[in-house]
Scaffold this motif. Sequence first.
Motif, PDB file in Angstrom:
ATOM      1  N   PRO A 214       0.804  -1.229   0.000  1.00 25.89           N
ATOM      2  CA  PRO A 214       0.000   0.000   0.000  1.00 25.89           C
ATOM      3  C   PRO A 214       0.835   1.276   0.000  1.00 25.89           C
ATOM      4  CG  PRO A 214       0.034  -0.971   2.189  1.00 25.89           C
ATOM      5  CD  PRO A 214       0.722  -1.951   1.290  1.00 25.89           C
ATOM      6  N   PHE A 215       2.144   1.161   0.332  1.00 29.96           N
ATOM      7  CA  PHE A 215       2.980   2.352   0.405  1.00 29.96           C
ATOM      8  C   PHE A 215       3.563   2.752  -0.954  1.00 29.96           C
ATOM      9  CE2 PHE A 215       3.280   0.611   4.743  1.00 29.96           C
ATOM     10  CZ  PHE A 215       2.866   1.726   5.473  1.00 29.96           C
ATOM     11  N   LEU A 216       3.526   1.841  -1.932  1.00 26.99           N
ATOM     12  CA  LEU A 216       4.210   2.115  -3.190  1.00 26.99           C
ATOM     13  C   LEU A 216       3.609   3.300  -3.955  1.00 26.99           C
ATOM     14  CD1 LEU A 216       6.558   1.210  -4.924  1.00 26.99           C
ATOM     15  CD2 LEU A 216       5.060  -0.431  -6.049  1.00 26.99           C
ATOM     16  N   PRO A 217       2.300   3.340  -4.198  1.00 30.07           N
ATOM     17  CA  PRO A 217       1.752   4.523  -4.890  1.00 30.07           C
ATOM     18  C   PRO A 217       1.988   5.815  -4.109  1.00 30.07           C
ATOM     19  CG  PRO A 217       0.162   2.712  -4.866  1.00 30.07           C
ATOM     20  CD  PRO A 217       1.261   2.338  -3.930  1.00 30.07           C
ATOM     21  N   LYS A 218       1.913   5.715  -2.767  1.00 31.69           N
ATOM     22  CA  LYS A 218       2.139   6.906  -1.935  1.00 31.69           C
ATOM     23  C   LYS A 218       3.589   7.377  -2.048  1.00 31.69           C
ATOM     24  CE  LYS A 218      -1.374   5.490   1.432  1.00 31.69           C
ATOM     25  NZ  LYS A 218      -1.632   5.118   2.843  1.00 31.69           N
ATOM     26  N   PHE A 219       4.531   6.425  -2.138  1.00 28.89           N
ATOM     27  CA  PHE A 219       5.944   6.769  -2.237  1.00 28.89           C
ATOM     28  C   PHE A 219       6.234   7.566  -3.497  1.00 28.89           C
ATOM     29  CE2 PHE A 219       9.958   5.513  -4.277  1.00 28.89           C
ATOM     30  CZ  PHE A 219      10.861   6.110  -3.404  1.00 28.89           C
ATOM     31  N   TYR A 220       5.639   7.156  -4.622  1.00 31.26           N
ATOM     32  CA  TYR A 220       5.901   7.854  -5.877  1.00 31.26           C
ATOM     33  C   TYR A 220       5.332   9.276  -5.878  1.00 31.26           C
ATOM     34  CZ  TYR A 220       7.816   3.666  -8.045  1.00 31.26           C
ATOM     35  OH  TYR A 220       8.605   2.589  -8.353  1.00 31.26           O
ATOM     36  N   ASN A 223       8.089  11.031  -1.886  1.00 37.02           N
ATOM     37  CA  ASN A 223       9.224  10.138  -1.617  1.00 37.02           C
ATOM     38  C   ASN A 223       9.700  10.218  -0.170  1.00 37.02           C
ATOM     39  OD1 ASN A 223       8.928   9.957  -4.345  1.00 37.02           O
ATOM     40  ND2 ASN A 223      11.070  10.263  -4.844  1.00 37.02           N
ATOM     41  N   GLU A 224       9.950  11.403   0.305  1.00 39.59           N
ATOM     42  CA  GLU A 224      10.566  11.555   1.622  1.00 39.59           C
ATOM     43  C   GLU A 224       9.670  11.011   2.738  1.00 39.59           C
ATOM     44  OE1 GLU A 224      11.918  15.478   2.421  1.00 39.59           O
ATOM     45  OE2 GLU A 224      13.225  15.591   0.644  1.00 39.59           O
ATOM     46  N   ARG A 225       8.399  11.252   2.630  1.00 37.81           N
ATOM     47  CA  ARG A 225       7.484  10.838   3.696  1.00 37.81           C
ATOM     48  C   ARG A 225       7.318   9.330   3.769  1.00 37.81           C
ATOM     49  NH1 ARG A 225       1.151  12.818   4.430  1.00 37.81           N
ATOM     50  NH2 ARG A 225       0.729  11.581   6.318  1.00 37.81           N
ATOM     51  N   GLU A 231      10.287   0.897   2.367  1.00 38.03           N
ATOM     52  CA  GLU A 231      11.426  -0.016   2.341  1.00 38.03           C
ATOM     53  C   GLU A 231      11.354  -1.049   3.459  1.00 38.03           C
ATOM     54  OE1 GLU A 231      13.125  -0.204  -0.154  1.00 38.03           O
ATOM     55  OE2 GLU A 231      12.854   1.724  -1.131  1.00 38.03           O
ATOM     56  N   MET A 232      10.881  -0.668   4.614  1.00 42.50           N
ATOM     57  CA  MET A 232      10.741  -1.625   5.719  1.00 42.50           C
ATOM     58  C   MET A 232       9.672  -2.672   5.400  1.00 42.50           C
ATOM     59  SD  MET A 232      12.966  -1.198   8.058  1.00 42.50           S
ATOM     60  CE  MET A 232      12.230  -2.302   9.253  1.00 42.50           C
ATOM     61  N   SER A 233       8.575  -2.251   4.801  1.00 45.67           N
ATOM     62  CA  SER A 233       7.516  -3.215   4.458  1.00 45.67           C
ATOM     63  C   SER A 233       7.990  -4.159   3.356  1.00 45.67           C
ATOM     64  CB  SER A 233       6.242  -2.489   4.028  1.00 45.67           C
ATOM     65  OG  SER A 233       6.469  -1.697   2.876  1.00 45.67           O
ATOM     66  N   PHE A 234       8.745  -3.615   2.380  1.00 45.68           N
ATOM     67  CA  PHE A 234       9.298  -4.471   1.342  1.00 45.68           C
ATOM     68  C   PHE A 234      10.285  -5.479   1.928  1.00 45.68           C
ATOM     69  CE2 PHE A 234       8.423  -1.673  -2.539  1.00 45.68           C
ATOM     70  CZ  PHE A 234       7.558  -2.601  -3.081  1.00 45.68           C
ATOM     71  N   GLY A 316       2.196   0.683 -18.393  1.00 42.83           N
ATOM     72  CA  GLY A 316       1.060   1.498 -18.016  1.00 42.83           C
ATOM     73  C   GLY A 316       0.632   1.527 -16.561  1.00 42.83           C
ATOM     74  N   ARG A 317       1.549   1.298 -15.632  1.00 41.59           N
ATOM     75  CA  ARG A 317       1.179   1.440 -14.218  1.00 41.59           C
ATOM     76  C   ARG A 317       1.175   2.933 -13.871  1.00 41.59           C
ATOM     77  NH1 ARG A 317       5.519  -3.122 -12.390  1.00 41.59           N
ATOM     78  NH2 ARG A 317       4.382  -4.958 -13.180  1.00 41.59           N
ATOM     79  N   ASP A 318       0.040   3.418 -13.439  1.00 49.48           N
ATOM     80  CA  ASP A 318      -0.117   4.857 -13.224  1.00 49.48           C
ATOM     81  C   ASP A 318       0.931   5.425 -12.278  1.00 49.48           C
ATOM     82  OD1 ASP A 318      -2.264   4.906 -14.922  1.00 49.48           O
ATOM     83  OD2 ASP A 318      -3.764   4.708 -13.328  1.00 49.48           O
ATOM     84  N   TYR A 319       1.188   4.708 -11.180  1.00 47.52           N
ATOM     85  CA  TYR A 319       2.075   5.256 -10.154  1.00 47.52           C
ATOM     86  C   TYR A 319       3.543   5.252 -10.586  1.00 47.52           C
ATOM     87  CZ  TYR A 319       2.491   0.242  -9.044  1.00 47.52           C
ATOM     88  OH  TYR A 319       2.669  -1.123  -9.108  1.00 47.52           O
ATOM     89  N   GLU A 320       3.865   4.597 -11.732  1.00 50.81           N
ATOM     90  CA  GLU A 320       5.251   4.566 -12.215  1.00 50.81           C
ATOM     91  C   GLU A 320       5.544   5.630 -13.276  1.00 50.81           C
ATOM     92  OE1 GLU A 320       6.471  -0.163 -11.719  1.00 50.81           O
ATOM     93  OE2 GLU A 320       5.906   0.626 -13.694  1.00 50.81           O
TER      94      GLU A 320
END
Length: 376
Positions: A214-220, A223-225, A231-234, A316-320
């Motif tokens: 769930p953190f991946l789209p938020k990270f993109y 980033n800093e937050r 990374e810990m969840s991964f 086509g992944r939106d968050y990428e």
Amino acid sequence: MKILRTTYLSLGSNQGAKLKILQEAINLIAEKIGTISKISSVYKTASWGFKSDDFYNICIVLSTNLNPEDLLSTIHKIEASLGRTPNLSSEYKARTIDIDILLFDDEIIFSKDLNVPHKEMLNRKFVLIPLAEIAPNVLHPIKKQRIKLLVKDCKDTNEIEKTTLKLIRPIPISEKYNYIAIEGNIGAGKTTLVNMIAEDFNAKKVLERFADNPFLPKFYKDNERYAFPLEMSFLADRYQQLTDDLAQFDLFKNFIVSDYYIFKSLIFAQVTLQKEEYFLYRKMFDIMYKEITKPDLYIYLYQNTPRLLENIKNRGRDYEQNIASEYLDKIHNGYNTFIKTEKKLNTLIIDVSDKDFLKNPEDYAAILKTINNCDY
């Protein structure tokens, strides 16, 4: 999983460097047709049906996912590549290589281009004797008799001599490795390659569950937050998945292939985390890394950055879609440093920048050949 069929081939040569040609034919069959499990001894016989130099003859057994028509077509291409020219007459002639399909599972095939079982195999000792050596108890699908018994009934009176010459059986990927890890930058094609290898070699695949994070789209977006929780969840998820999947031996699979290795976590963390966060992260990583099974072969797929951006756009992944080329360069540099400093892994770097192994079978075959020829 593709269906594998067992087929028996007869190979003969009476021109040129005969033993070398037979070995080259074996290598090409293993590369383009399937996994060879047995090779008979090399037998020397006089030419059959015409006068010429003596033949070297062998039989092999292999498994293939090709259908009979594609199998025959591929055999003809292999023969042509080894110097055999088409015989437009009905007469037997000398040849650099002759490859015949003897049996294809227990099927009976009568078509314009292919007869299986081979219509002349019961009349030829140079076929039956090497075949009986590697498959004595296989039933002829028409005669319903074992090959070793059919040898006794063969009326061929020509002499056949078993030589001491040796041929080398190509070792397939499925026998050479127990665990392969394939990594690369974002969009390098590692998951695609893992899926293809797993399909073709009946391997258990371990795929990263990035889509569930769930953190991946938020990270993109920020980033800093979200870098540290991402990374810990991964790290936790990769450790759990690899620990579970690598510990569970699957009797119905030949080996394991994954689209990531645990060290990926450290590489991405170096790029995304602040100094204090990375220091804490590294402590957790070092504890987990000691417990993870190391792959027999670690493969890094290299793609240049423009090609990576193209691949990312196409999938086509939106968050990428807002990933910057500078970010991809940093990830590659991280992998580059890891590969240079990590001496305990058997590492193979494959440049796929100019390859399309999904759409081009020759590119895929070249990658498999590179993996199989690796000396580790």
